[in-house]
Structure formats: structure tokens, C-alpha cells
Design a protein around this motif. Structure first.
Motif, PDB file in Angstrom:
ATOM      1  N   GLU A 125     -23.167  25.792  44.821  1.00  0.00           N
ATOM      2  CA  GLU A 125     -23.586  25.807  43.505  1.00  0.00           C
ATOM      3  C   GLU A 125     -22.559  26.954  42.632  1.00  0.00           C
ATOM      4  OE1 GLU A 125     -27.346  28.287  41.342  1.00  0.00           O
ATOM      5  OE2 GLU A 125     -27.341  28.208  43.625  1.00  0.00           O
ATOM      6  N   ILE A 126     -21.829  27.870  43.744  1.00  0.00           N
ATOM      7  CA  ILE A 126     -20.855  28.849  43.128  1.00  0.00           C
ATOM      8  C   ILE A 126     -19.502  28.210  42.934  1.00  0.00           C
ATOM      9  CG2 ILE A 126     -20.153  30.084  45.188  1.00  0.00           C
ATOM     10  CD1 ILE A 126     -20.308  32.640  43.579  1.00  0.00           C
ATOM     11  N   MET A 127     -19.340  27.181  43.678  1.00  0.00           N
ATOM     12  CA  MET A 127     -18.065  26.556  43.573  1.00  0.00           C
ATOM     13  C   MET A 127     -17.998  25.664  42.423  1.00  0.00           C
ATOM     14  SD  MET A 127     -15.733  27.233  46.088  1.00  0.00           S
ATOM     15  CE  MET A 127     -14.650  25.782  46.262  1.00  0.00           C
ATOM     16  N   ARG A 128     -19.138  24.724  42.188  1.00  0.00           N
ATOM     17  CA  ARG A 128     -19.090  24.065  41.117  1.00  0.00           C
ATOM     18  C   ARG A 128     -18.946  24.755  39.840  1.00  0.00           C
ATOM     19  NH1 ARG A 128     -23.858  21.840  43.580  1.00  0.00           N
ATOM     20  NH2 ARG A 128     -24.900  22.814  42.082  1.00  0.00           N
ATOM     21  N   ALA A 129     -19.754  25.869  39.847  1.00  0.00           N
ATOM     22  CA  ALA A 129     -19.427  26.763  38.434  1.00  0.00           C
ATOM     23  C   ALA A 129     -18.105  27.421  38.390  1.00  0.00           C
ATOM     24  CB  ALA A 129     -20.468  28.214  38.519  1.00  0.00           C
ATOM     25  N   ALA A 130     -17.372  27.831  39.467  1.00  0.00           N
ATOM     26  CA  ALA A 130     -16.097  28.395  39.388  1.00  0.00           C
ATOM     27  C   ALA A 130     -15.133  27.361  39.138  1.00  0.00           C
ATOM     28  CB  ALA A 130     -15.631  28.801  40.822  1.00  0.00           C
ATOM     29  N   LEU A 131     -15.194  26.117  39.602  1.00  0.00           N
ATOM     30  CA  LEU A 131     -14.166  24.913  39.231  1.00  0.00           C
ATOM     31  C   LEU A 131     -14.249  24.417  37.889  1.00  0.00           C
ATOM     32  CD1 LEU A 131     -14.210  23.206  42.825  1.00  0.00           C
ATOM     33  CD2 LEU A 131     -12.461  24.561  41.835  1.00  0.00           C
ATOM     34  N   ALA A 132     -15.227  24.837  37.086  1.00  0.00           N
ATOM     35  CA  ALA A 132     -15.368  24.410  35.612  1.00  0.00           C
ATOM     36  C   ALA A 132     -14.595  25.547  34.874  1.00  0.00           C
ATOM     37  CB  ALA A 132     -16.850  24.427  35.238  1.00  0.00           C
ATOM     38  N   GLU A 133     -14.174  26.367  35.601  1.00  0.00           N
ATOM     39  CA  GLU A 133     -13.593  27.798  34.717  1.00  0.00           C
ATOM     40  C   GLU A 133     -11.911  27.817  34.964  1.00  0.00           C
ATOM     41  OE1 GLU A 133     -15.197  28.952  32.503  1.00  0.00           O
ATOM     42  OE2 GLU A 133     -17.060  28.213  33.050  1.00  0.00           O
ATOM     43  N   PRO A 134     -11.338  27.456  33.960  1.00  0.00           N
ATOM     44  CA  PRO A 134      -9.590  27.278  34.093  1.00  0.00           C
ATOM     45  C   PRO A 134      -9.031  28.746  34.436  1.00  0.00           C
ATOM     46  CG  PRO A 134     -10.434  26.101  32.065  1.00  0.00           C
ATOM     47  CD  PRO A 134     -11.616  26.865  32.678  1.00  0.00           C
ATOM     48  N   ALA A 135      -9.810  29.630  34.009  1.00  0.00           N
ATOM     49  CA  ALA A 135      -9.262  31.068  34.117  1.00  0.00           C
ATOM     50  C   ALA A 135      -9.475  31.645  35.652  1.00  0.00           C
ATOM     51  CB  ALA A 135     -10.033  32.288  33.387  1.00  0.00           C
ATOM     52  N   ILE A 136     -10.034  31.019  36.681  1.00  0.00           N
ATOM     53  CA  ILE A 136     -10.101  31.079  37.969  1.00  0.00           C
ATOM     54  C   ILE A 136      -9.016  30.584  38.791  1.00  0.00           C
ATOM     55  CG2 ILE A 136     -11.774  30.971  39.992  1.00  0.00           C
ATOM     56  CD1 ILE A 136     -14.145  31.264  38.447  1.00  0.00           C
ATOM     57  N   LYS A 137      -8.222  31.360  39.375  1.00  0.00           N
ATOM     58  CA  LYS A 137      -6.718  31.030  39.823  1.00  0.00           C
ATOM     59  C   LYS A 137      -6.978  31.078  41.349  1.00  0.00           C
ATOM     60  CE  LYS A 137      -5.249  30.404  35.790  1.00  0.00           C
ATOM     61  NZ  LYS A 137      -5.097  28.996  35.092  1.00  0.00           N
ATOM     62  N   VAL A 138      -7.793  32.098  42.005  1.00  0.00           N
ATOM     63  CA  VAL A 138      -7.643  32.123  43.542  1.00  0.00           C
ATOM     64  C   VAL A 138      -9.345  32.189  43.817  1.00  0.00           C
ATOM     65  CG1 VAL A 138      -7.516  33.992  45.307  1.00  0.00           C
ATOM     66  CG2 VAL A 138      -5.931  33.867  43.332  1.00  0.00           C
ATOM     67  N   ILE A 139      -9.504  31.489  44.980  1.00  0.00           N
ATOM     68  CA  ILE A 139     -10.766  31.378  45.517  1.00  0.00           C
ATOM     69  C   ILE A 139     -10.639  31.809  47.122  1.00  0.00           C
ATOM     70  CG2 ILE A 139     -12.935  30.303  46.259  1.00  0.00           C
ATOM     71  CD1 ILE A 139     -12.623  28.646  43.874  1.00  0.00           C
ATOM     72  N   GLN A 140     -11.138  33.225  47.503  1.00  0.00           N
ATOM     73  CA  GLN A 140     -11.383  33.257  48.800  1.00  0.00           C
ATOM     74  C   GLN A 140     -12.724  33.806  49.481  1.00  0.00           C
ATOM     75  OE1 GLN A 140      -8.171  36.526  48.160  1.00  0.00           O
ATOM     76  NE2 GLN A 140      -7.189  35.754  49.875  1.00  0.00           N
ATOM     77  N   THR A 141     -12.881  33.329  50.731  1.00  0.00           N
ATOM     78  CA  THR A 141     -13.756  33.957  51.478  1.00  0.00           C
ATOM     79  C   THR A 141     -13.578  35.284  52.186  1.00  0.00           C
ATOM     80  OG1 THR A 141     -13.300  32.470  53.245  1.00  0.00           O
ATOM     81  CG2 THR A 141     -14.856  31.708  51.819  1.00  0.00           C
ATOM     82  N   TRP A 142     -14.382  36.127  52.510  1.00  0.00           N
ATOM     83  CA  TRP A 142     -14.231  37.266  53.222  1.00  0.00           C
ATOM     84  C   TRP A 142     -14.297  37.105  54.617  1.00  0.00           C
ATOM     85  CZ3 TRP A 142     -11.608  40.812  51.342  1.00  0.00           C
ATOM     86  CH2 TRP A 142     -11.362  41.927  51.827  1.00  0.00           C
ATOM     87  N   GLN A 143     -13.136  36.737  55.381  1.00  0.00           N
ATOM     88  CA  GLN A 143     -12.938  36.108  56.687  1.00  0.00           C
ATOM     89  C   GLN A 143     -13.114  34.689  56.339  1.00  0.00           C
ATOM     90  OE1 GLN A 143     -11.171  37.450  58.891  1.00  0.00           O
ATOM     91  NE2 GLN A 143     -11.516  39.542  58.476  1.00  0.00           N
ATOM     92  N   LEU A 144     -12.640  33.904  57.292  1.00  0.00           N
ATOM     93  CA  LEU A 144     -12.672  32.446  57.357  1.00  0.00           C
ATOM     94  C   LEU A 144     -13.737  32.293  58.483  1.00  0.00           C
ATOM     95  CD1 LEU A 144     -11.439  29.944  56.058  1.00  0.00           C
ATOM     96  CD2 LEU A 144      -9.528  30.005  58.034  1.00  0.00           C
ATOM     97  N   SER A 145     -13.929  32.436  59.547  1.00  0.00           N
ATOM     98  CA  SER A 145     -15.175  31.969  60.413  1.00  0.00           C
ATOM     99  C   SER A 145     -16.064  33.217  60.715  1.00  0.00           C
ATOM    100  CB  SER A 145     -14.278  31.626  61.732  1.00  0.00           C
ATOM    101  OG  SER A 145     -13.896  32.880  62.514  1.00  0.00           O
ATOM    102  N   ASP A 146     -17.208  32.646  61.391  1.00  0.00           N
ATOM    103  CA  ASP A 146     -18.296  33.599  61.431  1.00  0.00           C
ATOM    104  C   ASP A 146     -18.056  34.788  62.374  1.00  0.00           C
ATOM    105  OD1 ASP A 146     -19.871  32.120  59.862  1.00  0.00           O
ATOM    106  OD2 ASP A 146     -20.838  30.915  61.453  1.00  0.00           O
ATOM    107  N   GLY A 147     -17.412  34.514  63.304  1.00  0.00           N
ATOM    108  CA  GLY A 147     -17.172  35.526  64.344  1.00  0.00           C
ATOM    109  C   GLY A 147     -16.263  36.868  63.758  1.00  0.00           C
ATOM    110  N   GLN A 148     -15.564  36.659  62.739  1.00  0.00           N
ATOM    111  CA  GLN A 148     -14.944  37.678  62.082  1.00  0.00           C
ATOM    112  C   GLN A 148     -15.730  38.244  60.980  1.00  0.00           C
ATOM    113  OE1 GLN A 148     -12.946  34.860  63.103  1.00  0.00           O
ATOM    114  NE2 GLN A 148     -13.048  36.180  64.876  1.00  0.00           N
ATOM    115  N   SER A 149     -17.032  37.886  60.668  1.00  0.00           N
ATOM    116  CA  SER A 149     -17.431  38.441  59.430  1.00  0.00           C
ATOM    117  C   SER A 149     -17.975  39.802  59.396  1.00  0.00           C
ATOM    118  CB  SER A 149     -18.625  37.592  59.136  1.00  0.00           C
ATOM    119  OG  SER A 149     -19.638  38.160  58.124  1.00  0.00           O
TER     120      SER A 149
END
Length: 361
Positions: A300-324
Motif C-alpha cells: 500500500e505505501i509503496m504504491r503511493a510513494a512510487l506515484a510521487e516524483p518528489a520521493i527520491k529515497v526509500i529506506q527501511t529501518w534495518q533490512l532484516s528482522d534480527g536487527q529491528s
């Protein structure tokens, strides 16, 4: 704040620890299509926050090299990590992570220079004069140390907190006590002075959501007013970061999210999604059901973000569950959090596939 053994590993073993994974494991990681590559094809930098685990876990290091194009220092460059005491300035973990990223060809976002929350006790006890001195000294020394090497800095982190009752809904804390609202302006000026080439970001949590415990527009209105005040004062601001931690009581309204992004774009600012994850600790069901719910939210959030040209960076907070960071929030719950695209064994989860599918479209 961190134990001696970890610090010794960072100082003495970073080059060895960041070595490549074994051939079978590396091949398995490389076989999963790269979110970084998929995002780059759309003109977006995809990445995640990173901590010193990557220096000692070869498979995790390989996962970051393959999946990301940009990383954010998690705790290594926060004030309290560098200066747990006034007579300490320890950049060892930050230095090691920046070196790892440079060797891996990854851009680095520094996090964070000025934050009124989670400061060491000694900072909380500073007089206003001392607070002003330490804020500007810290920014000058820290930004100057990495000048020319970083993509961007989260100069001011989470400046808003309506519950504190301050003008402009600003968060209270040591820097606010020292300088009032002007700590924000002065932080950006100091960062620009120390590295005129680095991108300067205002990072905030919550304006992208409808929140049950706050009037819907409080954060949005306060954020845009703060941006306007900075720009009218001639302060250089390059981007606004929206953290996008999805909590159980947050509701994602695509129309409101898109309007906020477009309002920021109208102010000639890029928008970064800086700390995306989905808190599943209280979601109903077993792991399979929870993973499906988490994946739906990512989609849901990716579809919305990718529709907006102003969004230049998308990052998760850590990459794998063990580091969350949510591992520290589980408390007495009889479950481990599964908020990220990869599991504890670094295998892709439904959340990963939801992100990849959105990027392919």
C-alpha cells in the motif's frame, strides 16, 4: 553505552569482518533480485539503516551490498553514541560504517545531528549557554569529520511533539531549552557551514499518518509551517524525511499522504521515506498471517510513494528482522517481531516480494 568487546571488534576487525560470505550463502543472497537495482531503474535510491552487526556478520554484509544503494547510520552517529560523557568523542563505529559503505559502493546518510530526545544525562543537565555551545560544537566537529563523504544528514530529527505544548508544536528538550525554536535554524546553518556539499534533511515522524491520538492535521500543518519558516529565513533545506514507521494505531490515507508529499514538492524539496517498517507485534494470527498483513501494508505505501516524483529515497529501518529496533519492544509478548523485508536468516519474506512487485510495476 556499548560493551568493550564490541568496540574492540569495530576498531580492530572491521576490514576482516566485512569480508564476503561463503560461496553458497553468497550465491543464495545474490539470487534474490535486488531492491536497490529495481528502485534505481525508477530513479529512486533504495536502502536501509545499518549498524555495526554488518561488520561482524558476513552474510548480512553481503545482503546489504546486494540489496541496497544507500544506508543510514542507525545509532552510531547519534550524539549520545559519540559523546556519552563530555570528555569523550568516540567516532569509531561511525568511521567503520562509513568505511564499509565506501568499500561497498553505498551512499551514506548521517543520522542525526540535533534531536531533543534520548540524550545522555549530562546533556539534559546543561544550562542554556552550555547547551548552545555543545550543539554547535557537535555539529561542526561531526559534519566536518565526514565532509565530502556523505550523501545527506538528518540535521534535525523529530522536531515536532504537540503534547509538549510549545509554540509551533515543537518538541522540548535540551536544545530547545538552550535556544528555543532557533535551535533548528542554527543547526542547519552549522551543518551547511561544516559541509556545503552535503544534502540537509529535516526528518520527522507522524505527519504521513492519520493518528488516533492527535488531530489528523496537527503534524502536517506544523511541519509545513516549520518548512515555510526556514525557507523564508533563507535557510538551506534540501529534503524532508518522512519516517513511515507503521504503528498499529496509525491509519494510512493515501490522499493525505500524497497531498503532503506534493505540498513539500511545491516548496522545491525532495522527500525521503527514511525509516519504513511495519510493527506486527500485536497483529492477530500466526507468522504466516502476520507476514501477509505486513506485506499488504508495504504494498500500500509503496504504491503511493512510487506515484510521487518528489520521493527520491526509500529506506527501511534495518533490512532484516534480527536487527529491528522492535526486538527491544516485544517485552513479555510470546513472539518476535517480523517488520522487515528479510527474516532473521536473511531470506526474503512476503514484505520483500510486495516491495519488489511494486517497483516492477
Amino acid at each position: 553505552m556499548r560493551d568493550v568487546s564490541r568496540r574492540s571488534v569495530v576498531l580492530g576487525g572491521a576490514a576482516i569482518a566485512a569480508g564476503t560470505a561463503g560461496p553458497v550463502r553468497a550465491a543464495a543472497i545474490a539470487a534474490v533480485p535486488s531492491l536497490g537495482a529495481l528502485a534505481a531503474a525508477r530513479g529512486i535510491s533504495f536502502g536501509a539503516s545499518i549498524d555495526v552487526t554488518v561488520l561482524t556478520d558476513a552474510r548480512l554484509a553481503e545482503l546489504y551490498r546486494h540489496q541496497t544503494r544507500i544506508v543510514t547510520t542507525d545509532v552510531a552517529l547519534k550524539f549520545g553514541s559519540i559523546r556519552p560523557q563530555p570528555n569523550v568523542a568516540d567516532y569509531s563505529e561511525g568511521d567503520a560504517l562509513v568505511a564499509f559503505a565506501a568499500k561497498a559502493g553505498l551512499a551514506v546518510r548521517g543520522h542525526t545531528l540535533a534531536w531533543n530526545a534520548y540524550q545522555p544525562d549530562w546533556v539534559e543537565k546543561l544550562s542554556p549557554k552550555e547547551g548552545a555551545y555543545w550543539l554547535e560544537r557537535h555539529i561542526a566537529e561531526t559534519v566536518g569529520r565526514y565532509a565530502g563523504r556523505l550523501h545527506s544528514w538528518d540535521v534535525v530529527n523529530e522536531p515536532l511533539w504537540p503534547g509538549d505544548g510549545n509554540p509551533g508544536h515543537l518538541r522540548g528538550g535540551p536544545w530547545f531549552r538552550a535556544l528555543g525554536p532557533d535551535y533548528i535554524r542554527r543547526s542547519f546553518v552549522a551543518a551547511h557551514r561544516a559541509d556545503p556539499g552535503v544534502r540537509l534533511v529535516l526528518n520527522e515522524a507522524s505527519p504521513e499518518w492519520k493518528i488516533a491520538f492527535e488531530p489528523t492535521e496537527t503534524y502536517k500543518t506544523a511541519l509545513l509551517r516549520l518548512v515555510d519558516d526556514l525557507q523564508h529565513a533563507g535557510i538551506r533545506l534540501d529534503a524532508v524525511g518522512l519516517e513511515c514507521h507503521w504503528f498499529p494505531d496509525f491509519v494510512f490515507e493515501r490522499e493525505g499522504f500524497s497531498k503532503l508529499v506534493r505540498d513539500l514538492a511545491a516548496r522545491k524539496l525532495d522527500v525521503y521515506l527514511t525509516e519504513l517498517d511495519v510493527n506486527d507485534l500485536r497483529m492477530p494470527g500466526n507468522e504466516t498471517r502476520r507476514d501477509a498483513q505486513v506485506a499488504d501494508r508495504y504494498s500500500e505505501i509503496m504504491r503511493a510513494a512510487l506515484a510521487e516524483p518528489a520521493i527520491k529515497v526509500i529506506q527501511t529501518w534495518q533490512l532484516s528482522d534480527g536487527q529491528s529496533w522492535l526486538n527491544g519492544e516485544a517485552g513479555l509478548l510470546d513472539r518476535k517481531p517480523r517488520p522487515l523485508p528479510f527474516d532473521r536468516a536473511y531470506a526474503p519474506k512476503p514484505a520483500y516480494h510486495a516491495m519488489a512487485d511494486a517497483l516492477r510495476r
